[in-house]
Write an enzyme that holds these catalytic residues in place. Structure first.
Site, PDB file in Angstrom:
ATOM      1  N   ARG A 121      -2.048 165.931  33.608  1.00  0.00           N
ATOM      2  CA  ARG A 121      -3.477 165.612  33.622  1.00  0.00           C
ATOM      3  C   ARG A 121      -4.137 166.483  34.687  1.00  0.00           C
ATOM      4  O   ARG A 121      -3.563 166.713  35.761  1.00  0.00           O
ATOM      5  CB  ARG A 121      -3.714 164.132  33.953  1.00  0.00           C
ATOM      6  CG  ARG A 121      -3.324 163.164  32.846  1.00  0.00           C
ATOM      7  CD  ARG A 121      -4.262 163.229  31.643  1.00  0.00           C
ATOM      8  NE  ARG A 121      -3.942 162.239  30.624  1.00  0.00           N
ATOM      9  CZ  ARG A 121      -3.206 162.465  29.533  1.00  0.00           C
ATOM     10  NH1 ARG A 121      -2.712 163.664  29.291  1.00  0.00           N
ATOM     11  NH2 ARG A 121      -2.981 161.489  28.661  1.00  0.00           N
TER      12      ARG A 121
ATOM     13  N   GLU B  49     -12.860 167.600  31.161  1.00  0.00           N
ATOM     14  CA  GLU B  49     -12.616 168.138  29.814  1.00  0.00           C
ATOM     15  C   GLU B  49     -13.696 167.645  28.864  1.00  0.00           C
ATOM     16  O   GLU B  49     -14.071 166.474  28.959  1.00  0.00           O
ATOM     17  CB  GLU B  49     -11.232 167.699  29.316  1.00  0.00           C
ATOM     18  CG  GLU B  49     -10.099 168.262  30.164  1.00  0.00           C
ATOM     19  CD  GLU B  49      -8.721 167.778  29.701  1.00  0.00           C
ATOM     20  OE1 GLU B  49      -8.636 167.103  28.652  1.00  0.00           O
ATOM     21  OE2 GLU B  49      -7.742 168.067  30.393  1.00  0.00           O
TER      22      GLU B  49
ATOM     23  N   HIS C 265      -6.292 171.478  26.168  1.00  0.00           N
ATOM     24  CA  HIS C 265      -5.536 170.213  26.064  1.00  0.00           C
ATOM     25  C   HIS C 265      -4.871 170.078  24.682  1.00  0.00           C
ATOM     26  O   HIS C 265      -5.197 169.175  23.906  1.00  0.00           O
ATOM     27  CB  HIS C 265      -6.460 169.018  26.346  1.00  0.00           C
ATOM     28  CG  HIS C 265      -5.690 167.780  26.722  1.00  0.00           C
ATOM     29  ND1 HIS C 265      -6.185 166.822  27.565  1.00  0.00           N
ATOM     30  CD2 HIS C 265      -4.453 167.331  26.351  1.00  0.00           C
ATOM     31  CE1 HIS C 265      -5.300 165.847  27.700  1.00  0.00           C
ATOM     32  NE2 HIS C 265      -4.232 166.139  26.974  1.00  0.00           N
TER      33      HIS C 265
END
Ligand code: NAP
Length: 339
Positions: free
Chosen positions: A237, A266, A285
């Site tokens: 993360r 994000e 991601h």
């Protein structure tokens, strides 16, 4: 008994049909739907919530008074207020295992791409700059035989380390995990304090969950300890790394390069310098984002939800202890029952 389910994104028609066979389902396909009155109205009567990429706040939970089970289409659960869910005895299911190998593939992709400058050099070819063979200024560094330090050595960390050790003859170090004697035997892995791992690894790969203990674990002091040519990989993360400190370390040559699948914010804000830095490979991601794995994750969430709403143990959950605290209905609880 039919119950109400809110499904937020990433389910296919077949998976929706499986849910609808047993329950009533409100399906919200788009990210923006989370702000719609229809979504909140559905949540107000929902017993189950299946989600991907939704920030679930205590406020959202308080607007869902009947909620019994959340099935997240992810293994990480930093998007959920666990304390609030525990207080309300809401079961939180997740999707470990089915995404481990695919996420490890992405981790290794970042190792290879950063070391061999694959994105930078592919862009260079695209720009028509390949006029003669490249010189030392564009050489990359070897991956095989190097030292790979795993910060976090769970399912995904071990799968990345296996690729490094068995495929590339890398020496494996690990930290931030309980001792793993079997992996030490299998991969010759050595357990080290974080500081020593940072100072001795050519590649430092972060695969811990985000929580209070791991937020900004890799800060400027940690980056300072890395080798000047060291490469930092983040597959967990974004908030586990102090992003501003990372940008500084990359700009000042304190570390060599970074391969990042995840970011503090994000989608990455337009003003972030990271995707424009030649020594950074930035991915949107995509750790688990293959057709096969995303379908398997969604199926796991559906299976978890159907099992849990039927009063059975799900395949995978984060807080199974809430089930033991729930009072289960039984005919013996009827009028005159001896309890
Ligand atoms: P896992 O099997 O639970 O492994 C986590 C590892 O981190 C374990 O080694 C664990 O130590 C260690 N750890 C846990 N809490 C810690 C803490 N507070 N401080 C230090 N170390 C700690 O999880 P996983 O399946 O490998 O997944 C790891 C994370 O990857 C997920 O939580 C998620 O955030 C992220 N992820 C990202 C993507 C992506 O798309 N980029 C995809 C999937 C997952 P022990 O071994 O001692 O328990």
């Amino acid at each position: 008994m039919r119950k109400n389910i809110v499904a937020f994104r990433r389910l296919n028609e077949e998976q929706l049909a499986q849910l609808r066979q047993h329950h009533d389902v409100d399906f919200f396909e788009h990210h923006e739907d989370a702000d719609s009155p229809a979504f909140h109205a559905a949540l107000a009567k929902a017993h189950g919530l299946i989600t991907a990429g939704l920030k679930v706040t205590p406020q959202l939970i308080s607007n869902a008074p009947h909620l019994e089970t959340i099935a997240s289409i992810s293994v990480g659960y930093d998007n959920y207020p666990l304390a609030t869910l525990n207080e309300r005895n809401i079961l939180l299911c997740n999707t470990p295992d089915v995404l481990t190998e695919t996420t490890a593939d992405t981790g290794f992709l970042l190792i290879m791409a950063t070391a061999r400058r694959a994105v930078e050099l592919a862009d260079w070819v695209k720009d028509g700059q390949w006029k003669s063979s490249i010189g030392p200024d564009l050489f990359g560094s070897d991956v095989h035989g190097k030292t790979l330090g795993m910060v976090g050595f769970g399912r995904i960390g071990a799968a990345i380390a296996r690729r490094g050790s068995l495929g590339f003859g890398m020496q494996i170090r690990y930290t931030m995990a309980s001792p793993k004697p079997e992996l030490e035997k299998e991969l010759g892995a050595l357990r080290l304090p974080l500081e020593d791992l940072l100072a001795t690894s050519d590649f430092v790969c972060v695969s811990v969950p985000l929580n209070r203990d791991t937020e900004k674990l890799i800060d400027s002091a940690a980056l300072e300890l890395m080798k000047p040519n060291g490469i930092l990989i983040n597959i967990s993360r974004g908030k586990v790394i102090d992003e501003q400190a990372l940008i500084e370390a990359l700009n000042t040559g304190k570390i060599g390069a970074a391969g990042l699948d995840v970011f503090e914010q994000e989608p990455l804000p337009a003003e972030s310098p990271l995707p424009h830095m030649p020594n950074v490979v930035a991915l949107p991601h995509i750790g688990s984002a293959t057709r096969e794995t995303r379908a398997a994750m969604a199926q796991r969430a559906v299976d978890n939800m159907l099992l849990a709403l039927a009063g059975n143990d799900p395949i995978s959950s984060v807080n199974p202890e809430v089930l033991t605290r729930r009072v289960k209905w039984s005919p013996e609880f009827g009028p005159g029952a001896k309890l």
